[in-house]
Each structure stands twice: as C-alpha cells, then as structure tokens.
Design an enzyme around this catalytic site. Structure first.
Site, mmCIF file in Angstrom:
data_model
loop_
_atom_site.group_PDB
_atom_site.id
_atom_site.type_symbol
_atom_site.label_atom_id
_atom_site.label_comp_id
_atom_site.label_asym_id
_atom_site.label_seq_id
_atom_site.Cartn_x
_atom_site.Cartn_y
_atom_site.Cartn_z
ATOM 1 N N GLU A 90 0.800 -1.220 0.000
ATOM 2 C CA GLU A 90 0.000 0.000 0.000
ATOM 3 C C GLU A 90 0.836 1.276 0.000
ATOM 4 O O GLU A 90 0.465 2.265 -0.625
ATOM 5 C CB GLU A 90 -0.940 0.019 1.216
ATOM 6 C CG GLU A 90 -2.006 -1.069 1.196
ATOM 7 C CD GLU A 90 -3.008 -0.903 0.074
ATOM 8 O OE1 GLU A 90 -3.213 0.248 -0.390
ATOM 9 O OE2 GLU A 90 -3.589 -1.919 -0.350
ATOM 10 N N SER A 463 -44.716 -34.026 37.565
ATOM 11 C CA SER A 463 -44.268 -34.527 38.867
ATOM 12 C C SER A 463 -43.019 -33.836 39.395
ATOM 13 O O SER A 463 -42.683 -33.989 40.571
ATOM 14 C CB SER A 463 -44.017 -36.034 38.788
ATOM 15 O OG SER A 463 -45.240 -36.712 38.566
#
Length: 776
Positions: A90, A463
C-alpha cells in the site's frame, strides 16, 4: 519526445503570468476548501464504531453484535509482519513522505503509462482521510479535499497514530473491519500469531475485499498474496528464505459457516437485550465488552448434551421426508451450480449437514455435499429413513435423486441419514449458592428458533413440582416416615361440578400404604394428592411463592399436586436452588462486568450476592429433609440412573412427565451446581407413550454433570440444628418425640368425611385441561 520533456516545455510556455494565474486559482480554492474541511481533532483519540462483545467468565468470546466486526488493536500490539505486508503493497515510503508521496505518484504514472502492472498512488494517510471522512465519489472537489485533509492529518497526528487508524478502520470483507478482526474471521486466530503467508493474504484485501476474499475467491486471493510476498522481498521486509517458505505454506482458511466460537447464542442475545435497555443504539457502536458468569466448558457440554438428547429422541420418530427436491442438470458446470444453489438455501445445522442425493435405493444412498465431498450411506445408517426408501413411499417422503437430506457423522466415522428435529428443549445450570448462571441453552438451534425456552417457555412441570408440595407438608407435621396410602381416589360429578375424576398412577397400579419417602421416590400420584389434601390447596399455593413461583399460575386445586400449573425452566432452577443452598431464595444473574474496549474503563461490576437471613425462603430444616428425599429419588427412585451412572451420592433431583407425555423434565443438583432440562414441542403434543422425564431429560442432565462435576469433591449436605434422625429417618425435633409414623388415607372413608377424599377441584371449564395429569 519524453512526456517529462513535454511537461517542462509546457510550463516554460505558460510564462510568469500563466504560473501566477494558476497560483491565484489554487490559493482561492484553498481558501474555500480549508474552512469546509471536517474537524479531525477527535482522531487523536480514535474511537471507531466498535461492536458489543460478550465473553464467558474466562474471557472466551461467545457473541458479537454490530454492523462492523472490529477488534481495536493499538499499533504496539500489531505484529511487525502485518504492518510490513501492508506497507509493502500500500505505501512502502509511508514513514518517509509527508502524506503525499510524489515519488510514488511519478513511479505509478510511469508504470501505468508503460502498461506494466497497474499501481495506485494513494498513500495510507490519503486512504485514512478518504475512508474516515470522505465519500467515495470520484470528483475533483473530493480529490482536493482528500489532499488537504491528508496534510492536516500529517500535521496533527504521528505516523504511528495514522497507521493505527488505518490498521483498525479499513474494511476487509466478511464483516471484518481492521486486520485483527480479519485474522479471526479468515484464519480463526489472533493477529499476534499471524505468519508471513497469512499477513500477505490479508494485506491483499484492502484493494478489493470481495475480489481477493480467500473464502469466496481463493484463486485470485492466492495470486495477490504471491505478488505481495514479492513486494515484501523487494522492500527488504523479508529474506529470500522467508519468501520461499511463505509461498509454500498451505493456509487453513476458515469456512464461512464456522465462527469457531462457543455455542452460547441464547446467552449472547439475552445480554444484547439487557445492554440495549441500558445504552440504546450506542450498544452496537460504543465498544462494550460484557463479561458473563457463563463457564465456557460447561456451556459447550450443555449445548452438545441437549442436542444429543434431542437427536436421540429424533431417531425414534418417523421419517418426515427430504426438505426439498431439485432438478440436477447433466452438464458438469450446470450440475455444480445447481448443487451450490440448492445447498445455499439449506445450510448445515451444526453437525447436521445438508447434502443432495445422487442415487438411492433400499440398500444405499449416494449424496454430495456443497464442498464436493461424496457421502455414501449403507447398513445401519439407513435405518432412520427406511420409510423414505420403501418402493411404496409417498412422493413427498421418498428419497430419490435431487432430494435434499440431512446427514451426520457417526462415532464410527460412517454416515447416517437424519432430519432436523421438530421437538424443542431447554437446559440451564446455575450455582445455587449465589444464582450465577453457568450454562444456558434456550433451544436446539438459535438460527432455527430464537425463542428462549429457558426463560420464555411456560410449561406444566408435572411430577417435578411435587417436592414443593411435600415441602409444605413438612411444615404441617409430616416426616419422611409418615405412612400414606397409595390407593384409588374417585370424585363424582357432585363434588367436581363436572365429569367424574378418577386419578391414576403412571403405571396404572396401586401399591398401598408406604412412607412419604418411598412415595416421592416412586412419584406416586395418589400419595401426592392425599398430601396436598391434608396441607390444603390454598396453603400450598401460598407456600410455593416462597420459591419464586407465581400464585396465579398455580390455581389452588388438588391438581396442583400433579404439576398442573405453569413454570419456566429458569423458575424451576431457582426454586430447586432453595433446597440445594439450605433454604435461601436466590435470583439468577448473568453479567459480572461491563467495560469499554478502548481503555478498559469499567462501567458496571457485579459482585456475587451474600446469602443471609434477609433472603431466607424456608427453614434450613425443611431444605435438608427435602434434599434427603430428593437424594432418595436419585438413589432408588425414578432417577436412580443418576447415582448409578455418576458413581457419587451427592446428587438430588426429581423427574417429571406431564399429561400424555407432553413435557419431559428433570431438575436436579449437587450442592455446588443446579441444572434443569426440559423437552417438549412448542405447540404441545404427545412425545410418545413411553417417553418420560427419566428417559428423555435425565440422560441430558447426567451427560452434563458427568463433565461439570469432574474434580469436584463429594459434598453431602449436613443436618442443621433442630433435625434429628429417629425411627430410621429424619424429622423435625418436635415431631420426632411421637411415633414419627402417622398415617394418611388408610381409612376407607367416603368423600366429604374427615380423612376421606374431600377436596377443592377446578371449575368444569378448567378441569378438562388437567383431568389426566398423572405421569411421573
């Protein structure tokens, strides 16, 4: 004639007046442009949009929210190999120029005129100016602003500050902003561990994140990577040997569907909602780090255990057919495109992978996965889908060429056909000593169904609710040795105001008189009903609110004894924790700390609550005796598999299965860890005649505890003051002086007489819903 010579002659030809005119125009442009430049003073304290990140208690990432996936990394923490790769491609002269690289401009111009590889002339500073502040439009005005802003940035910031912004700000595809996030997204590793080859691959992304994406465009990404390695060598960033090694390294790029994180999507979503309620839209941009009470290992085990339990159930269900049928062209390229398109719409669901059938008969299925991997299923692997392979199979069920199916790898490394489950489940584990949540799985798959069954699913507990009725009975003089008659009960229409009610036990048999301890261990419905009758439904309704249950969701009828009300799995975990911790009411909590990603400022910090008398729900004696009863359930009762499998006595819990097996539960604990499992359909329907909490949910709980309790010493609960062991069992001291063996329901008395079967039943319109809640 060389173009530079032409340029020189053109300048001479302008003359002094011409040059003066140009300078005046430039000066006017600058005077207009400078006041309109954006204020960049805030860049000295760079704060990009940072996502909300959610972590386990150990610091493992479990969730991320925000448009930009970013991991802000200071320049000092970015490895040199990464910055070198970026500078090589770059802006190799970044540390030499003043923002605009005039030599670079000339070099790019020469290269482009000479038709060699095209080169750009934008410096890193210019890219920062463009990416942070300016639009992408290509106009003279924007270019002028870009150059002026570049000078301003170079004046205000150091080179390292500019490079730090670039390395964190640039978009690199796959929702990743900055190289730290890209390293995780593409390679599943932290940036500090990046290699030369990987750095070169990532450095190629800024130019065109889509075109050079190593996941979707591996060939183009590879070509650019090789070019960047050459640039790194030319600029002296690496040696010849390093370049050769980098070119040879085989990169392991993470597939798009793999994020490598812990499956805690329901946890992360819960945190997101809590943070949004506090911070609003800033939740997704402020950069909040949220640390939770979740233990990564426990969460992983819980997720796998629940999915395995659900899939074990799914194998017993009838095959519902392929998910879709597609036409497969004969031309190779068209064939590959058709496979890709079809499976894009039916992505893998964890270990349940999608595939397209190429050929099928009753003895073999040949299919293909999206990655081109062939799948051959034979023998036992075909068993789950026999109905779809039958010559008489209906068209929508028949497995044939073009069918999209699900396959799974077996422990023996063979393939098995399967299907996405319709049934759902929930699992939650917390520390009963302080309420901190250690694992939470709100359903089979978050993508498939985002409804959090742990906190949002109101279901009948069956239960598994009985212990709270027994707890109320202990305060009325009952002891574990109290004899209760497991004998038939009948209520005629005169008592019920509707249809006659004749409750049954799950197995349809009656065992006669037995101690309360045995009645709970075997989950006898007749005993629970008689106990509640003695306590009084209204008294029981008041009592259960001590555990965190809502009174209005548990009407004061005797059907409460069979779990006819509504609870959530989280409520059950909280309620059972009262027994586990000696009688204290705890509130589940999830977040330990909230910090800002940049700077680490602590915004919120939560300390574990202290259990004292201000949060006592029930007497310590009650909690101890109930734990003794629940220990019996895991030793010799409906959950005996727990102690038998885990080989430790400090396990307590209760199974639960509701009417017509619509809900299957297990709630249980070891003194340091409480966990609840629930299985059922979102729209309640029968799980199956033989499906119970002990068969469906208990194995999931055992699988979790087998891992979670490794290394945890056996910790049995000690008897508190006021509890004595008399007559072979525990009892409150004041009740132990008698025989300790009272009886209930032994006399054969008609309804309406003392000791008989007088009770309050629900109105006729409610009774139909709960008439047959008689399962364990």
């Amino acid at each position: 004639m060389h173009w530079l010579t032409r340029l020189g002659l053109w300048v001479v030809g302008l003359g002094l007046a011409g040059l003066l005119s140009i300078l005046i125009v430039v000066a006017i442009a600058l005077s207009v442009a400078f006041p309109n430049l954006p204020d960049i003073s805030d860049l000295s304290d760079y704060r990009p949009k940072l996502p909300l990140r959610v972590f386990s208690t150990e610091g493992d990432l479990i969730g991320e929210f925000g448009e930009e996936r970013r991991n802000l990394t200071p320049i000092k923490d970015i490895p040199k190999v990464m910055t070198d790769a970026v500078l090589a491609i770059e802006d190799a002269r970044f540390y030499q120029h003043g923002g605009v690289d005039y030599l670079g401009v000339i070099r790019a111009g020469l290269a482009n005129v000479g038709r060699v590889k095209s080169q750009g002339a934008s410096t890193i500073t210019m890219q920062v100016a463009r990416n942070v502040y300016l639009s992408s439009e290509k106009t003279f005005t924007r270019k002028l602003y870009e150059i002026l802003l570049t000078f301003k940035l170079e004046h205000l910031l150091t080179k390292d500050q500019i490079l730090e912004i670039y390395m964190n700000q640039i978009f690199l595809g796959n929702r990743a902003y900055g190289f730290a996030a890209a390293s995780e997204a593409y390679f599943g590793k932290p940036l500090k561990d990046i290699t030369v080859a990987e750095a070169a691959m990532l450095a190629g992304l800024p130019k065109a994140p889509s075109a050079y994406n190593p996941i979707s465009n591996p060939k183009r990404a590879r070509a650019r990577q090789l070019y960047i390695i050459e640039r790194m060598l030319e600029n002296g960033f690496i040696t010849e040997e390093q370049a050769v090694a980098a070119k040879k390294q085989e990169l392991k790029v993470r597939p798009a569907h793999q994020n490598g994180r812990i499956h805690a999507e329901f946890v992360a979503e819960t945190v997101r909602q809590l943070m949004y309620a506090q911070y609003g839209d800033a939740t997704y941009t402020r950069g909040l780090n949220v640390y939770t009470t979740i233990r990564a290992a426990d969460q992983d085990v819980a997720y796998k255990a629940l999915r395995r339990g659900i899939m074990d159930y799914e194998r017993r269900q009838i095959y519902r057919g392929p998910e879709k049928f597609v036409n497969l062209p004969s031309k190779p390229q068209e064939f590959e495109d058709a496979i890709d398109d079809a499976l894009d719409d039916f992505p893998d669901n964890g270990d349940l992978m999608s595939a397209v059938v190429l050929e099928a008969d009753p003895k073999k299925i040949v299919a293909i996965r999206q990655n081109g991997e062939p799948v051959e299923i034979t023998g036992e692997g075909l068993r789950p889908a026999q109905s779809g392979l039958s010559p008489k199979a209906q068209p929508h069920i028949k497995i044939r060429r073009g069918a999209i199916i699900r396959v799974v790898k077996t422990p023996k490394n063979t393939w098995e056909i399967t299907q996405l489950p319709e049934v759902e489940g929930a699992f939650v584990a917390l520390d009963p000593r302080d309420g901190s949540i250690k694992a939470l799985v709100g359903g089979f798959d978050f993508v498939k169904n985002k409804f959090n069954h742990v906190t949002q699913a109101w279901r009948q507990p069956g239960s598994s609710f009985k212990p709270f009725i027994y707890s109320a009975a202990l305060e009325k003089g009952f002891t574990p040795a109290t004899i209760v008659n497991d004998a038939p009960l009948f209520f005629d229409s005169g008592v019920t105001g509707g249809q006659p009610w004749e409750p049954k036990n799950y197995d349809g048999t009656f065992d006669g008189p037995m101690p309360l301890r045995r009645g709970l261990a075997k989950s006898k419905n007749m005993i629970s009903i008689r106990v509640l009758q003695a306590v009084g439904p209204q008294n029981a309704q008041d009592w259960i609110t001590r555990f965190g249950f809502e009174a209005d969701k548990h009407p004061p009828y005797l059907t409460m004894a069979l779990g006819a009300g509504s609870v959530t799995p989280m409520q059950m975990a909280t309620a059972y924790s009262v027994f586990a911790n000696g009688g204290y009411r705890i509130n589940p909590w999830l977040i330990t700390k909230v910090t800002e990603q940049k700077g680490g400022k602590v915004l919120v910090e939560t300390k574990p609550p202290v259990l004292d008398e201000s949060v006592r729900a029930i007497d310590a004696r009650n909690a101890f005796v109930m734990s003794s009863l629940l220990q019996e359930v895991t030793r010799s009762g409906t959950a005996a598999r727990a102690q038998a499998t885990l080989k430790r006595p400090d396990l307590y819990g209760k199974t639960g299965t509701t009417n017509d097996s619509m809900d299957a539960w297990f709630a249980g604990y070891q003194p340091t860890l409480m966990a609840v499992t629930w299985i059922g359909y979102d729209t309640p329907r029968k799980l199956g005649d033989r499906e119970t909490g002990g068969g469906l949910s208990l194995p999931i709980w055992i699988s979790f505890m087998n891992n979670a309790l490794k290394g945890v010493p056996v910790t049995e609960i000690s008897a508190p003051e006021g509890v004595v062991h008399a007559g072979g069992d525990w009892a409150y001291e004041e009740y132990a002086k008698g025989s300790g063996v009272s009886s209930l329901g032994l006399e054969d008395k008609p309804a309406g007489e003392p000791g008989g079967t007088v009770q309050t039943l629900p109105p006729a319109d409610e009774k139909k819903k709960i008439l047959d809640l008689f399962r364990n």
